[in-house]
Design a protein around this motif. Sequence first.
Motif, PDB file in Angstrom:
ATOM      1  N   GLY A  15       0.812  -1.212   0.000  1.00 28.16           N
ATOM      2  CA  GLY A  15       0.000   0.000   0.000  1.00 28.16           C
ATOM      3  C   GLY A  15       0.841   1.255   0.000  1.00 28.16           C
ATOM      4  N   ARG A 126      -5.182   4.139   1.091  1.00 28.74           N
ATOM      5  CA  ARG A 126      -6.306   3.733   0.261  1.00 28.74           C
ATOM      6  C   ARG A 126      -6.480   4.693  -0.916  1.00 28.74           C
ATOM      7  N   ASP A 128      -8.972   6.346  -1.699  1.00 23.15           N
ATOM      8  CA  ASP A 128      -9.750   7.537  -1.352  1.00 23.15           C
ATOM      9  C   ASP A 128      -8.909   8.641  -0.722  1.00 23.15           C
TER      10      ASP A 128
END
Length: 277
Positions: A15, A126, A128
Motif C-alpha cells: 500500500g 487507500r 480515497d
Amino acid sequence: MPTIAILAQGAMGAGIARRLVERGATVLTSLAGRSAASARRAAEAGMRDATPAELAAADIFLSIVPPAEAPATASLLAPALAAAPRRAVYADCNAISPETAREVAASVAPSGAVFVDAGIIGGPPRPDGYTPVLYVSGEAAGRLLALNAYGLDVRVTPGGIGAASALKMSYAGITKGLVALSSAMMLAAARGGAAEGLRAELERSQPQLLAWFQRMVPPMYDKAYRWVGEMEEIAEFTGPQAAGIYEAIAEFYRGMAADRAGPQQQVAALEAFLGRK
C-alpha cells in the motif's frame, strides 16, 4: 526522485509502495523466495523486483515485515548496505519494542547506513486518499520527511531511537488490546447465554463503544496471526507489571488465527453478536 526499497510486500508495504509510485518515486523490492500472492501485490503496487546490488543502491530502505522478522531482515541486508555506493537511510517501520529497535540499529550501524526508528499507526493507504501516519525518531529522523512530497504522512516524534517504537507500542497496546478484551467478553457472553443481554446493555449505556467494536473487531479476524508477535513485543515493552496481560492477549490472537484458518466458530459467534450475520 528518490529510489526506495520496501521490504516486504504485505498489505502495508504494498500500500505504501503504491502511494509512492503514484507520486513518482521508484520503489524496489526483492521477490526471491516470496509467494505468488506477494508477487501479485508487488506488481499491482508498481514495485520492481530488484537484484541485491540494485537494492543496495536505494536511497531509503523501509523495513515493513512481521515483527519477529525485523532483526533478521536488518542483519541480512547489512552486507549490501555496507557495499552500497552511498550511505542509505534504513528505517525500521515494524511493530517492535524500543529495545528491539535498538538491537536492529546496532546491527545496521557497522554498515554505515543511517538508522531511523519508525512506527506506522493506521491501515494501508487507500485510493480515497487515506494515509497512515509514519512516526519517526532518532537523530536522522528528519531525513524521511522528504517522503511527504510523495504522498506519505511522516511526522517526527521527539526522542532518540526507540521513541517512535514506544509510541507505536503504546497505541497498539490500547487499540488492539481493547479489540482482544471486547472480543473475549463477547465470546464469553455467547457461551454463557448472555449475548443478547450484553448487546442490549451496550446499546443502552455504551453505544459509542459498541459502534467502535463493530468497526474494529471484524478486521481483526484476518490480521490476528500478525498481531501475535506484536503483542509479544508489547509484553516486553510494558515490563513485568503488565507483561502477563499482553502475553495472554497474544495467546488470544493465536487462538483467533487458528479459528479463522479452521472451524471459524469464534468468528461466527462474534459476527452474530455484532449483528453482521
